[in-house]
Write a protein that holds these residues in place. Structure first.
Motif, PDB file in Angstrom:
ATOM      1  N   LEU A  25       0.684  -0.963   0.261  1.00 54.08           N
ATOM      2  CA  LEU A  25      -0.189   0.340  -0.185  1.00 54.08           C
ATOM      3  C   LEU A  25       0.888   1.781  -0.017  1.00 54.08           C
ATOM      4  O   LEU A  25       2.051   1.226   0.727  1.00 54.08           O
ATOM      5  CB  LEU A  25      -1.204  -0.085   1.559  1.00 54.08           C
ATOM      6  CG  LEU A  25      -2.304  -1.025   1.320  1.00 54.08           C
ATOM      7  CD1 LEU A  25      -2.841  -0.740   2.183  1.00 54.08           C
ATOM      8  CD2 LEU A  25      -2.909  -0.779  -0.019  1.00 54.08           C
ATOM      9  N   PRO A  26       0.743   2.131  -0.993  1.00 52.54           N
ATOM     10  CA  PRO A  26       1.186   3.672  -0.816  1.00 52.54           C
ATOM     11  C   PRO A  26       1.711   3.876   0.438  1.00 52.54           C
ATOM     12  O   PRO A  26       0.317   4.303   0.941  1.00 52.54           O
ATOM     13  CB  PRO A  26       1.214   4.408  -1.993  1.00 52.54           C
ATOM     14  CG  PRO A  26      -0.884   3.804  -2.000  1.00 52.54           C
ATOM     15  CD  PRO A  26      -0.763   2.564  -2.059  1.00 52.54           C
ATOM     16  N   VAL A  27       2.390   5.109   0.786  1.00 62.18           N
ATOM     17  CA  VAL A  27       3.302   5.667   2.256  1.00 62.18           C
ATOM     18  C   VAL A  27       3.764   6.793   1.825  1.00 62.18           C
ATOM     19  O   VAL A  27       4.547   6.931   1.765  1.00 62.18           O
ATOM     20  CB  VAL A  27       3.845   4.519   3.301  1.00 62.18           C
ATOM     21  CG1 VAL A  27       3.645   5.375   4.765  1.00 62.18           C
ATOM     22  CG2 VAL A  27       3.116   2.710   3.512  1.00 62.18           C
ATOM     23  N   HIS A  28       2.607   7.962   2.068  1.00 65.01           N
ATOM     24  CA  HIS A  28       2.772   9.025   1.680  1.00 65.01           C
ATOM     25  C   HIS A  28       3.877   9.598   2.936  1.00 65.01           C
ATOM     26  O   HIS A  28       2.694   9.980   3.789  1.00 65.01           O
ATOM     27  CB  HIS A  28       1.953  10.110   1.022  1.00 65.01           C
ATOM     28  CG  HIS A  28       1.763   9.115  -0.462  1.00 65.01           C
ATOM     29  ND1 HIS A  28       1.477  10.181  -1.401  1.00 65.01           N
ATOM     30  CD2 HIS A  28       0.820   8.092  -0.823  1.00 65.01           C
ATOM     31  CE1 HIS A  28       1.191   9.277  -2.245  1.00 65.01           C
ATOM     32  NE2 HIS A  28       0.369   8.483  -2.029  1.00 65.01           N
ATOM     33  N   MET A  29       4.943  10.144   2.454  1.00 68.91           N
ATOM     34  CA  MET A  29       5.528  11.309   3.424  1.00 68.91           C
ATOM     35  C   MET A  29       4.787  12.476   4.046  1.00 68.91           C
ATOM     36  O   MET A  29       4.838  13.142   5.108  1.00 68.91           O
ATOM     37  CB  MET A  29       7.013  11.654   2.873  1.00 68.91           C
ATOM     38  CG  MET A  29       7.842  10.754   3.144  1.00 68.91           C
ATOM     39  SD  MET A  29       8.609  10.100   4.489  1.00 68.91           S
ATOM     40  CE  MET A  29       9.194  11.855   5.447  1.00 68.91           C
ATOM     41  N   SER A  30       4.176  12.952   3.259  1.00 65.82           N
ATOM     42  CA  SER A  30       2.753  13.841   3.079  1.00 65.82           C
ATOM     43  C   SER A  30       1.728  13.293   4.475  1.00 65.82           C
ATOM     44  O   SER A  30       1.468  14.269   4.872  1.00 65.82           O
ATOM     45  CB  SER A  30       2.612  14.373   1.963  1.00 65.82           C
ATOM     46  OG  SER A  30       1.437  13.570   0.844  1.00 65.82           O
ATOM     47  N   ASP A  31       1.973  12.307   4.118  1.00 64.74           N
ATOM     48  CA  ASP A  31       0.575  11.979   5.251  1.00 64.74           C
ATOM     49  C   ASP A  31       1.018  11.460   6.752  1.00 64.74           C
ATOM     50  O   ASP A  31       0.344  11.839   8.036  1.00 64.74           O
ATOM     51  CB  ASP A  31      -0.023  10.841   4.840  1.00 64.74           C
ATOM     52  CG  ASP A  31      -1.461  10.336   4.030  1.00 64.74           C
ATOM     53  OD1 ASP A  31      -1.523  11.525   3.153  1.00 64.74           O
ATOM     54  OD2 ASP A  31      -1.599   9.260   3.436  1.00 64.74           O
ATOM     55  N   LEU A  32       2.562  11.417   6.924  1.00 61.77           N
ATOM     56  CA  LEU A  32       2.845  11.742   8.052  1.00 61.77           C
ATOM     57  C   LEU A  32       3.628  12.794   8.621  1.00 61.77           C
ATOM     58  O   LEU A  32       2.961  12.379   9.796  1.00 61.77           O
ATOM     59  CB  LEU A  32       4.417  10.514   7.928  1.00 61.77           C
ATOM     60  CG  LEU A  32       4.141   8.697   7.536  1.00 61.77           C
ATOM     61  CD1 LEU A  32       5.706   8.974   6.497  1.00 61.77           C
ATOM     62  CD2 LEU A  32       3.737   8.125   7.965  1.00 61.77           C
ATOM     63  N   TYR A  33       3.610  13.770   7.418  1.00 62.22           N
ATOM     64  CA  TYR A  33       4.012  14.804   7.563  1.00 62.22           C
ATOM     65  C   TYR A  33       2.689  15.483   8.377  1.00 62.22           C
ATOM     66  O   TYR A  33       2.536  16.252   9.852  1.00 62.22           O
ATOM     67  CB  TYR A  33       4.673  15.827   6.827  1.00 62.22           C
ATOM     68  CG  TYR A  33       6.222  15.814   6.829  1.00 62.22           C
ATOM     69  CD1 TYR A  33       6.786  15.676   7.732  1.00 62.22           C
ATOM     70  CD2 TYR A  33       6.729  15.347   5.623  1.00 62.22           C
ATOM     71  CE1 TYR A  33       8.173  15.093   7.439  1.00 62.22           C
ATOM     72  CE2 TYR A  33       8.039  15.838   4.568  1.00 62.22           C
ATOM     73  CZ  TYR A  33       8.363  15.676   6.166  1.00 62.22           C
ATOM     74  OH  TYR A  33      10.259  14.873   5.789  1.00 62.22           O
ATOM     75  N   LYS A  34       1.471  15.326   7.600  1.00 67.73           N
ATOM     76  CA  LYS A  34       0.471  15.523   8.514  1.00 67.73           C
ATOM     77  C   LYS A  34       0.036  15.644   9.925  1.00 67.73           C
ATOM     78  O   LYS A  34      -0.412  15.603  10.767  1.00 67.73           O
ATOM     79  CB  LYS A  34      -0.387  15.376   7.420  1.00 67.73           C
ATOM     80  CG  LYS A  34      -2.156  16.090   8.043  1.00 67.73           C
ATOM     81  CD  LYS A  34      -3.403  16.482   6.715  1.00 67.73           C
ATOM     82  CE  LYS A  34      -4.619  16.546   7.125  1.00 67.73           C
ATOM     83  NZ  LYS A  34      -4.636  18.433   7.574  1.00 67.73           N
ATOM     84  N   ALA A  35      -0.082  14.361   9.599  1.00 64.60           N
ATOM     85  CA  ALA A  35      -0.154  13.651  11.019  1.00 64.60           C
ATOM     86  C   ALA A  35       0.425  13.828  12.479  1.00 64.60           C
ATOM     87  O   ALA A  35       0.243  14.091  13.169  1.00 64.60           O
ATOM     88  CB  ALA A  35       0.189  11.886  10.734  1.00 64.60           C
ATOM     89  N   ILE A  36       1.773  14.118  11.970  1.00 65.68           N
ATOM     90  CA  ILE A  36       2.681  14.706  12.908  1.00 65.68           C
ATOM     91  C   ILE A  36       2.548  15.825  13.391  1.00 65.68           C
ATOM     92  O   ILE A  36       2.344  16.662  14.770  1.00 65.68           O
ATOM     93  CB  ILE A  36       4.604  14.878  12.480  1.00 65.68           C
ATOM     94  CG1 ILE A  36       5.020  13.607  12.696  1.00 65.68           C
ATOM     95  CG2 ILE A  36       5.498  15.445  13.588  1.00 65.68           C
ATOM     96  CD1 ILE A  36       6.469  13.507  11.551  1.00 65.68           C
ATOM     97  N   LYS A  37       1.847  16.694  12.602  1.00 69.44           N
ATOM     98  CA  LYS A  37       1.750  18.272  13.010  1.00 69.44           C
ATOM     99  C   LYS A  37       0.710  18.272  13.683  1.00 69.44           C
ATOM    100  O   LYS A  37       0.055  18.992  14.931  1.00 69.44           O
ATOM    101  CB  LYS A  37       0.914  19.901  11.888  1.00 69.44           C
ATOM    102  CG  LYS A  37       2.792  19.369  10.987  1.00 69.44           C
ATOM    103  CD  LYS A  37       1.870  20.595   9.519  1.00 69.44           C
ATOM    104  CE  LYS A  37       2.623  21.618  10.324  1.00 69.44           C
ATOM    105  NZ  LYS A  37       2.371  23.093   9.505  1.00 69.44           N
ATOM    106  N   THR A  38      -0.612  17.285  13.474  1.00 71.55           N
ATOM    107  CA  THR A  38      -2.164  17.297  14.094  1.00 71.55           C
ATOM    108  C   THR A  38      -1.284  16.585  15.312  1.00 71.55           C
ATOM    109  O   THR A  38      -2.171  17.054  16.543  1.00 71.55           O
ATOM    110  CB  THR A  38      -2.855  16.385  13.008  1.00 71.55           C
ATOM    111  OG1 THR A  38      -3.237  16.439  12.055  1.00 71.55           O
ATOM    112  CG2 THR A  38      -3.986  16.134  13.985  1.00 71.55           C
ATOM    113  N   SER A  39      -0.860  15.415  15.524  1.00 72.78           N
ATOM    114  CA  SER A  39      -0.710  14.771  17.190  1.00 72.78           C
ATOM    115  C   SER A  39       0.290  16.016  18.107  1.00 72.78           C
ATOM    116  O   SER A  39       0.366  15.880  19.383  1.00 72.78           O
ATOM    117  CB  SER A  39       0.616  14.115  16.820  1.00 72.78           C
ATOM    118  OG  SER A  39       1.680  14.527  16.634  1.00 72.78           O
TER     119      SER A  39
END
Length: 284
Positions: A25-39
């Motif tokens: 499954l594709p894992v996008h760095m942009s998703d990870l960055y967004k989750a870091i900012k949310t967290s």
């Protein structure tokens, strides 16, 4: 309690076959960055003060991001290092206002954590953040394990999962996920026996949480991962998992070299497409 019978080092399979690479499954760095900012920001906004235990949990979370997250440039890592050091010197305090912490992090994050507006990989999930935070910790456990492999060391510290448990306990606030996860994580000391236990424990826990959520809400059914179609070798012919093959699959799925790199112009285009289709859906 989980029992892991497989305890040998498995080297990273960097020479992936086309069929194996296409099964991820594709894992996008942009998703990870967004989750870091949310967290770090959105979740803190809901709180007035943090006690000493919560300060320690926040510091531990930022520390493992600094040590193990595969940032694609050094600016976010420098930000994590500075905030981690700042919090480390203040975890002994009985409490601290969130406004104070938020001001420090907000000032230090400008220009360091890339701007992301919508999730890509997690967009189909009812709430993208739980999906993305799971991805972050899968990536972190693999990074932690691979780092010890690279250094030819065998470590049983499992810092990522211990800090993950503390962060979810104090800041996650998604009842379907965190309550059941905390039940599973109650016996880390007995479960995390081998160096590869973190990767396998988190994979198994994620599947158990997914099964639990599916049993509570049939409209939100979640499949076990990886499916037989994505990883036939991960399954024994009769039944059950082949954990050696699962470990190899997960190491490659979440390896930093297989993450889809952050590209600002590409992310903006994808976000515009997502917004366009959401507008069509709302107007229908």
């Amino acid at each position: 309690m989980f029992h892991f019978i497989y305890n040998q080092f498995v080297p990273k399979n960097l020479n992936l076959s086309i069929s194996m690479a296409s099964s991820f499954l594709p894992v996008h760095m942009s998703d990870l960055y967004k989750a870091i900012k949310t967290s770090l920001f959105s979740k803190l906004k809901t709180m007035m003060t943090l006690n000493s235990t919560q300060l320690q949990a926040l510091h531990g979370y930022i520390l493992v991001l600094y040590k193990y997250f595969p940032f694609d440039n050094e600016n976010p890592r420098r930000f994590m290092k500075r905030v981690s050091q700042w919090l480390r010197d203040r975890t002994s305090r009985s409490n601290m206002t969130v406004a104070h912490i938020f001001a420090i992090m907000k000032a230090g994050s400008d220009g360091f954590i890339p701007p992301v507006f919508n999730y890509i990989n997690c967009v189909e999930v009812r709430s993208g953040y739980p999906c993305a935070i799971w991805l972050i910790f899968h990536v972190l456990t693999v990074s932690e394990y691979n780092k010890h492999l690279t250094n030819n060391q065998e470590s049983h510290q499992h810092m990522v999962l211990y800090k993950m448990r503390d962060y979810i306990r104090h800041f996650f606030n998604f009842p379907d996920n965190d309550y059941y996860f905390n039940q599973l994580a109650a016996n880390f000391e007995k479960d995390l026996i081998y160096s590869n236990s973190s990767i396998l424990w988190l994979w198994r826990a994620h599947n158990l949480v997914s099964a639990h959520i599916s049993s509570q809400n049939l409209d939100n059914f979640k499949h076990q991962y990886p499916s037989r179609q994505r990883c036939p070798k991960c399954y024994h012919l009769e039944q059950g998992w082949d954990e050696k093959q699962v470990l190899i699959f997960l190491q490659n799925q979440y390896d930093k070299n297989n993450l889809i790199k952050y590209n600002c112009s590409c992310v903006i285009k994808i976000n515009m497409i997502i917004v366009f289709f959401l507008m069509i859906h709302l107007m229908a």
